[in-house]
Write an enzyme that holds these catalytic residues in place. Structure first.
Site, PDB file in Angstrom:
ATOM      1  N   LYS A 175       0.583  -1.451  -0.271  1.00  0.00           N
ATOM      2  CA  LYS A 175      -0.078  -0.011   0.376  1.00  0.00           C
ATOM      3  C   LYS A 175       0.658   1.005  -0.193  1.00  0.00           C
ATOM      4  O   LYS A 175       1.489   1.636   0.973  1.00  0.00           O
ATOM      5  CB  LYS A 175      -0.651   0.018   1.312  1.00  0.00           C
ATOM      6  N   GLY A 228       6.751   6.140   8.453  1.00  0.00           N
ATOM      7  CA  GLY A 228       5.560   7.216   8.541  1.00  0.00           C
ATOM      8  C   GLY A 228       5.681   7.744   9.926  1.00  0.00           C
ATOM      9  O   GLY A 228       7.093   7.888  10.108  1.00  0.00           O
ATOM     10  N   SER A 229       4.863   8.569  10.732  1.00  0.00           N
ATOM     11  CA  SER A 229       5.096   9.089  11.524  1.00  0.00           C
ATOM     12  C   SER A 229       5.101   8.411  13.229  1.00  0.00           C
ATOM     13  O   SER A 229       4.403   7.242  13.353  1.00  0.00           O
ATOM     14  CB  SER A 229       3.910   9.879  11.807  1.00  0.00           C
ATOM     15  N   VAL A 232       0.834   7.536  13.993  1.00  0.00           N
ATOM     16  CA  VAL A 232       0.949   6.364  13.558  1.00  0.00           C
ATOM     17  C   VAL A 232       1.641   4.930  14.177  1.00  0.00           C
ATOM     18  O   VAL A 232       1.337   3.736  13.830  1.00  0.00           O
ATOM     19  CB  VAL A 232       0.758   6.557  11.626  1.00  0.00           C
ATOM     20  N   GLY A 233       2.954   5.149  13.342  1.00  0.00           N
ATOM     21  CA  GLY A 233       3.542   3.826  13.975  1.00  0.00           C
ATOM     22  C   GLY A 233       3.290   3.175  15.400  1.00  0.00           C
ATOM     23  O   GLY A 233       2.976   1.693  15.503  1.00  0.00           O
ATOM     24  N   GLU A 250       9.807   2.434  10.910  1.00  0.00           N
ATOM     25  CA  GLU A 250      10.534   3.845  10.509  1.00  0.00           C
ATOM     26  C   GLU A 250      10.329   4.395  10.758  1.00  0.00           C
ATOM     27  O   GLU A 250       9.678   5.324  10.052  1.00  0.00           O
ATOM     28  CB  GLU A 250      11.377   3.326   9.668  1.00  0.00           C
ATOM     29  N   CYS A 284      12.609  12.066   6.404  1.00  0.00           N
ATOM     30  CA  CYS A 284      12.883  12.087   7.996  1.00  0.00           C
ATOM     31  C   CYS A 284      13.890  12.328   8.533  1.00  0.00           C
ATOM     32  O   CYS A 284      14.600  12.635   9.666  1.00  0.00           O
ATOM     33  CB  CYS A 284      12.962  10.213   8.383  1.00  0.00           C
ATOM     34  N   GLU A 385       8.608  17.008  15.507  1.00  0.00           N
ATOM     35  CA  GLU A 385       8.873  16.673  13.790  1.00  0.00           C
ATOM     36  C   GLU A 385       7.594  17.451  13.014  1.00  0.00           C
ATOM     37  O   GLU A 385       6.509  17.632  12.935  1.00  0.00           O
ATOM     38  CB  GLU A 385       8.747  15.329  13.188  1.00  0.00           C
TER      39      GLU A 385
HETATM   40  C1  UN1 Z   1      13.468   9.067   4.615  1.00  0.00           C
HETATM   41  O1  UN1 Z   1      13.751  10.372   4.491  1.00  0.00           O
HETATM   42  O2  UN1 Z   1      12.630   8.631   4.748  1.00  0.00           O
HETATM   43  O3  UN1 Z   1      19.490   9.587   3.459  1.00  0.00           O
HETATM   44  C2  UN1 Z   1      14.484   8.747   3.780  1.00  0.00           C
HETATM   45  C3  UN1 Z   1      18.833   9.746   3.185  1.00  0.00           C
HETATM   46  C4  UN1 Z   1      18.105   9.297   1.890  1.00  0.00           C
HETATM   47  C5  UN1 Z   1      17.123   8.157   2.344  1.00  0.00           C
HETATM   48  C6  UN1 Z   1      16.083   9.524   3.587  1.00  0.00           C
HETATM   49  N1  UN1 Z   1      19.032   8.510   1.471  1.00  0.00           N
HETATM   50  O4  UN1 Z   1      18.276  11.683   3.018  1.00  0.00           O
END
Ligand code: UN1
Length: 496
Positions: A175, A228-229, A232-233, A250, A284, A385
């Site tokens: 999904k 995701g956030s 939600v995680g 993650e 992230c 965040e």
């Molecule tokens: C993400 O932002 O979820 O290290 C992944 C980095 C990228 C991956 C980011 N190679 O910024």
């Protein structure tokens, strides 16, 4: 006419059972419809899981190196289609072409790695403690993997999950984020063209509540992998706990870059511009805090503001653009709300802080790169965040204070320190609480074959990328073979 996209379930392209659809628009120009997609639900998830379960019976028996051979084809096709799909990704997601090419390249690298790793999947075999007996350690696939991915890396992140899952012998229900379903569809097309058995990969478009929740609750899915956030995680982990599903999470980050008095300031400046405003701050791993030692604070802030004002906002397909739009209206409102929060908390806004609406920009979700100074540890803009182009600058006395400020959040994904003092660098490497620390590099730019993930609320202990991703998708199985012809009892027969 907008392109019509479909689900891929049980080996066929199909509409949602309900017949409902949703639209996806270009965040740089909301007049442009990228496509119309099935708005799927529980019934579609049920069919997808059934297909994946059926396919698992045979796919798990295919030798891993043969599964890897398919990954090699995936890499070949991706290399050929890179430019075409990167352009679609920029139209769909907004980030500049240079970055969508990078996102796509991460997918290619992951396919190449999966090809090689299919011949490794190593397991170690210790010797048995009894004569005429052998212990064989193997890695076995788990079953059906539910893959739930975000929109900010619409190609790289699905490949981080789907490629190792398939190479390990699992089958997949995928999904993708409803903001980037076209990119996901291209990925599934590529997997099918390369030879993944059609029933082994199922694509179900829709939202978190219509498709994600039924997947997480489904007894026929054995593993959920989610990026995701944190909220939600957390709810996914709770739901997976009820059925004891394996789950890899993650989640967010509140990544900081430290700059000490002795740093190369030009290098540190380039780093923070790229880390904070690349992908419009929607990684992230984005740099959302800048921790400056007091000796260089004022000078560095001046350099930073001057450079930030020069960044050019625009459509990511234009070569002149440095910073694209935010993903959607809700994201822009969230960013703007945080800017208001920062002002109310007493931080000083020194650039940005508003929508960018000049000319062509008026039809996209653009937001000016924003910097706050006089940010104090503990302020909400320093803790939460924001996922946008907002940088909070904090002044500190020394390295100890810098590290304490950096560590004082619920997150621990990426981090960075600029210094030429080798002792300071090594102390930071040891004491920073994060899954990733860069020395004299920005917080973004993790390589596909290194473990990727974070500590504290950023995750639940798993790592994607490289060989570590394969731990998520395999179980250990031990087989003891006793060829002594008698009953031998470990521990009992072998006691001192
Ligand atoms: C993400 O932002 O979820 O290290 C992944 C980095 C990228 C991956 C980011 N190679 O910024």
């Amino acid at each position: 006419m907008a392109d019509r996209y479909l689900n891929f379930i049980d080996g066929e392209w199909c509409e949602a059972a309900s017949g409902k659809t949703f639209e996806n628009r270009n965040p740089a120009n909301w007049d442009e419809v990228i496509g119309v997609f099935p708005l799927s639900g529980r019934e579609d998830v049920d069919r997808a899981v059934k297909s994946a379960r059926e396919a698992f019976r045979e796919w798990r028996l295919v030798p891993a190196p043969q599964r890897g051979r398919i990954m090699r084809k995936v890499a070949d096709i991706m290399i050929e289609r890179k430019e075409e799909i990167a352009r679609l990704m920029t139209r769909e997601m907004g980030k500049v072409l240079l970055e969508t090419r990078g996102d796509f390249q991460e997918g290619i690298d992951t396919a190449v790695y999966a090809t090689g790793y299919s011949r490794m999947l190593f397991a170690e075999n210790p010797p048995s403690e009894l004569p005429d007996k052998m212990g064989i350690v193997t890695r076995v696939p788990i079953g059906v993997v539910g893959v739930i991915t975000p929109w900010n890396f619409p190609m790289a992140i699905p490949t981080w999950k789907i490629f190792p899952a398939l190479v390990s012998g699992n089958t997949v229900v995928f999904k993708p984020a409803s903001d980037t379903p076209a990119t996901a569809t291209k990925l599934v097309e590529i997997l099918l063209e390369a030879g993944v058995p059609p029933k082994a990969i199922n694509l179900v478009h829709g939202t978190g509540s219509t498709v994600g929740v039924p997947m997480v609750e489904h007894p026929g899915i054995d593993v959920i992998t989610f990026t995701g956030s944190v909220p939600v995680g957390r709810s996914i982990a709770e739901a997976c706990g009820r059925t004891l599903k394996r789950v890899s999470l993650e989640l967010g980050g509140k990544n900081a870059q430290i700059v000490l008095n002795d740093a190369n300031l030009d290098l540190a400046l380039e780093g923070v511009l790229w880390g904070a405003f690349g992908t419009t701050g929607q990684r992230c791993t984005a740099t959302s805090r800048l921790i400056l030692q007091e000796g260089i604070h004022d000078r560095f802030v001046d350099m930073l503001v001057e450079a930030t004002k020069k960044l050019k906002l625009g459509d990511g397909l234009l070569p002149s653009t440095d910073v694209g739009p935010l993903i959607n209206e809700k994201a822009r409102e969230k960013v703007h709300r945080y800017v208001q929060i920062g002002k109310d908390e007493g931080a000083r806004l020194i650039t940005g802080g508003e929508f960018a609406t000049d000319g062509e920009l008026s039809r996209g979700w653009f937001y000016k790169p924003t910097i706050f100074v006089d940010v104090k540890p503990g302020m909400r803009i320093e803790q939460e965040e924001i996922f946008g182009p907002v940088l909070s600058v904090i002044k500190v006395k020394d390295l100890d204070e810098a590290i304490a400020v950096l560590n004082d959040t619920e997150y621990g994904l990426s981090s960075s320190i600029y210094t030429q003092d080798v002792n300071a660098a090594f102390r930071a490497m040891r004491d920073i609480e994060a899954g990733i620390t860069y020395v004299n590099g920005p917080t973004i730019g993790a390589e596909a074959h290194f473990p990727f993930g974070g500590v504290k609320n950023t995750g639940n202990g798993h790592r994607e990328g490289g060989w570590t991703a394969y731990d998520i998708f395999t179980e250990w199985k031990v087989v003891y073979v006793d060829y002594s012809g008698k009953l031998q009892r470990a521990q009992i027969d072998n006691a001192e």
